[in-house]
Structures are given as structure tokens and as C-alpha cells.
Enzyme design. Structure first.
Site, PDB file in Angstrom:
ATOM      1  N   VAL A   1       0.810  -1.227   0.000  1.00 38.44           N
ATOM      2  CA  VAL A   1       0.000   0.000   0.000  1.00 38.44           C
ATOM      3  C   VAL A   1       0.842   1.275   0.000  1.00 38.44           C
ATOM      4  CG1 VAL A   1      -2.006  -1.097   1.061  1.00 38.44           C
ATOM      5  CG2 VAL A   1      -0.243  -0.062   2.522  1.00 38.44           C
TER       6      VAL A   1
ATOM      7  N   ASN B   1      -7.238  -1.682   5.456  1.00 41.57           N
ATOM      8  CA  ASN B   1      -7.000  -2.523   6.630  1.00 41.57           C
ATOM      9  C   ASN B   1      -5.527  -2.863   6.839  1.00 41.57           C
ATOM     10  OD1 ASN B   1      -7.779  -4.664   8.724  1.00 41.57           O
ATOM     11  ND2 ASN B   1      -6.822  -5.935   7.144  1.00 41.57           N
TER      12      ASN B   1
ATOM     13  N   SER C   1      -7.841   1.885  15.592  1.00 37.87           N
ATOM     14  CA  SER C   1      -7.662   1.032  16.768  1.00 37.87           C
ATOM     15  C   SER C   1      -7.959   1.841  18.011  1.00 37.87           C
ATOM     16  CB  SER C   1      -6.213   0.529  16.790  1.00 37.87           C
ATOM     17  OG  SER C   1      -5.876  -0.003  18.046  1.00 37.87           O
TER      18      SER C   1
ATOM     19  N   TYR D   1       2.537   3.239  16.535  1.00 37.82           N
ATOM     20  CA  TYR D   1       1.269   2.670  16.077  1.00 37.82           C
ATOM     21  C   TYR D   1       0.096   3.578  16.438  1.00 37.82           C
ATOM     22  CZ  TYR D   1      -2.450  -0.908  15.710  1.00 37.82           C
ATOM     23  OH  TYR D   1      -3.589  -1.617  15.399  1.00 37.82           O
TER      24      TYR D   1
ATOM     25  N   ALA E   1       0.083   6.809  16.991  1.00 39.33           N
ATOM     26  CA  ALA E   1       0.100   8.039  16.194  1.00 39.33           C
ATOM     27  C   ALA E   1      -0.449   7.787  14.796  1.00 39.33           C
ATOM     28  CB  ALA E   1       1.525   8.581  16.118  1.00 39.33           C
TER      29      ALA E   1
ATOM     30  N   LYS F   1      -2.548   5.387  13.874  1.00 39.06           N
ATOM     31  CA  LYS F   1      -3.979   5.099  13.956  1.00 39.06           C
ATOM     32  C   LYS F   1      -4.794   6.352  14.285  1.00 39.06           C
ATOM     33  CE  LYS F   1      -4.235   0.717  12.951  1.00 39.06           C
ATOM     34  NZ  LYS F   1      -4.800   0.321  11.630  1.00 39.06           N
TER      35      LYS F   1
END
Length: 255
Positions: free
Chosen positions: A70, A97, A149, A162, A164, A166
Site C-alpha cells: 500500500v 485494513n 484502533s 502505532y 500516532a 492510527k
């Protein structure tokens, strides 16, 4: 694989799911196919994505697969074109996702690790969403569903990188929802919690597992298939007046 009828029927629609080689992503891809959508199963692990697509087709659904990093914009452009081709040339559902984790206390978090989280989670969602603009249906069936999340809502110990990334996805979701509403494209986010390879470290560590369960009012982990229904809801006509929202699907952990 019989399509569902009524509000949750996705017959005639196309869907692209990133990070769909396993866990929540593959459960969502299978749920969309069961509801009647043609699904492009994408993942950086192309072989694993192909196995999910094969399983869907063997069950009577309609799916294809594509190896997708991605962070690669050209690959994202090709992926959305392939997904749109599954049903009439329009893209109806995009699920951003794809994600990874790299837990570390802040003092030990490297710049490389921090940037990697942003690139995969946030830049990845940006790439696929912007690539999809040429193909999104504008008749009210166009959907972008971003995966965030609880870490992006409340923060979490040892996962600044992670969390930051999300949290950035939440901002992306809300801004896109406002901008794309004029084109009748709905943009929402889900914050799911399930027993997946990504959560295995927590679930198999006795200390971490007990701490986590104490935070979940339902006192258990969901299976990926249990959270997939919320993705079907946000992709379907049942959510036709819902946009710019973040829906936790986590057994009540975030209220």
C-alpha cells in the site's frame, strides 16, 4: 455462497480489501463475498491473498487477488482499477485494513520504525483512497472504511508509533467524510479488536493477556468473523446515513 438479502445485500458491488491475507482482512473479504460483492483480496503477501480468493471462489463467491504494497502508489492505482473491473467498472467499497505493529517504549522507538508505521497505516490509506477517486460510485453506494484502533483513540503504552498512525487515520476519516459527502461517498472508521496474528503476542503472554481482558467488559477476545459484520454494515445500505464516524468493535473496551 448465497448473498444476503435486503439492507445488507452487496450484490453487484465491488470491494477492495487491503491486508486481506489473514486475520480481520480475510474475514471481511469473505463476509463481503457472502453478501454478494465481487472482492479483490490484496496483501503484500500475494500468495496468501491468492489462497483467500481461491477459498471464496470455491465457496461460490466472486473474488480475485492482487499483491499490493500500500505504500506503492502505482500499485494502489492498479489495485483499484482491478477491483472496479469486478463489477461494472465502479469501485463501491474500499477497506483500508493493511497494518503492522512494532511495539517499543518511546525512548527505544527508532525514526525508521516510526516512519514505517506512518507509511503503511496512514500513507497506505491515503494512497488507496486517492487512487479510488476515479472509480468510486457516486450513487450513494461508495464507501471508504478505514481501520483504526483503540490505540488511536486512547493511546497505548509502548506503541507511540502505532498509536500516532492510527490517530492519523481518524483525522483522515473525518476530513474525507466532509469532503466526499458532496459526491455521496461515505467515509467511516472501525476500531476492531480480535484474535489475530497481530494480537498473538498479547494473547499468549499470561501477564499481558490478563491485563487486556480486564479492560474488555465482555472478558473475551472476538474471532475475526465476529467483527466482520460491522464492516458489512458500513458497506451496505443499512449505513446510508452514516459518515465521519469511528465505531469501536471491541467488546466494550472503548466507551
Amino acid at each position: 455462497m448465497a448473498a444476503r438479502q435486503g439492507l445488507f445485500d452487496l450484490t453487484g458491488r465491488s470491494a477492495l480489501v487491503t491486508g486481506a491475507a489473514g486475520g480481520i482482512g480475510s474475514a471481511v473479504a469473505e463476509a463481503y463475498a457472502a453478501a454478494g460483492a465481487g472482492v479483490l483480496v490484496t496483501d503484500v503477501n500475494g500468495d496468501a491473498a491468492a489462497k483467500v480468493a481461491a477459498r471464496i471462489n470455491e465457496s461460490g463467491g466472486k473474488a480475485d487477488s492482487f499483491e499490493l504494497d500500500v505504500t506503492d502508489r502505482d500499485a494502489a492505482d492498479e489495485a483499484v482499477a482491478r477491483a472496479a473491473a469486478l463489477n461494472g467498472g465502479s469501485l463501491h467499497i474500499l477497506v483500508n485494513n493493511a497494518g503492522v505493529t512494532a511495539p517499543a517504549m518511546f525512548k527505544d522507538t527508532t525514526e525508521v520504525s516510526f516512519q514505517r508505521m506512518l507509511d503503511i497505516h496512514l500513507k497506505g490509506a491515503f494512497n488507496c483512497s486517492q487512487a479510488g477517486l476515479r472509480y468510486f460510485a457516486t450513487d450513494g453506494t461508495g464507501r471508504i472504511i478505514n481501520v483504526t484502533s483503540s490505540a488511536g483513540i486512547t493511546g497505548t503504552l509502548g506503541q507511540v508509533n502505532y498509536s500516532a498512525a492510527k490517530a492519523g487515520i481518524i483525522g483522515l476519516t473525518k476530513s474525507l467524510a466532509r469532503e466526499l459527502a458532496r459526491k455521496q461517498i461515505l467515509v467511516n472508521a472501525l476500531a476492531p479488536l480480535a484474535a489475530t496474528p497481530m494480537t498473538k503476542t498479547i494473547r499468549t503472554n499470561e501477564k499481558f493477556a490478563e491485563t487486556m481482558l480486564n479492560r474488555i467488559p465482555l472478558r473475551r477476545w472476538a474471532e475475526p468473523e465476529e467483527v466482520a459484520g460491522a464492516f458489512v454494515f458500513l458497506a451496505s445500505d443499512a449505513s446510508s446515513f452514516v459518515t465521519g464516524q469511528v465505531l469501536p468493535v471491541d467488546g466494550g473496551m472503548v466507551m
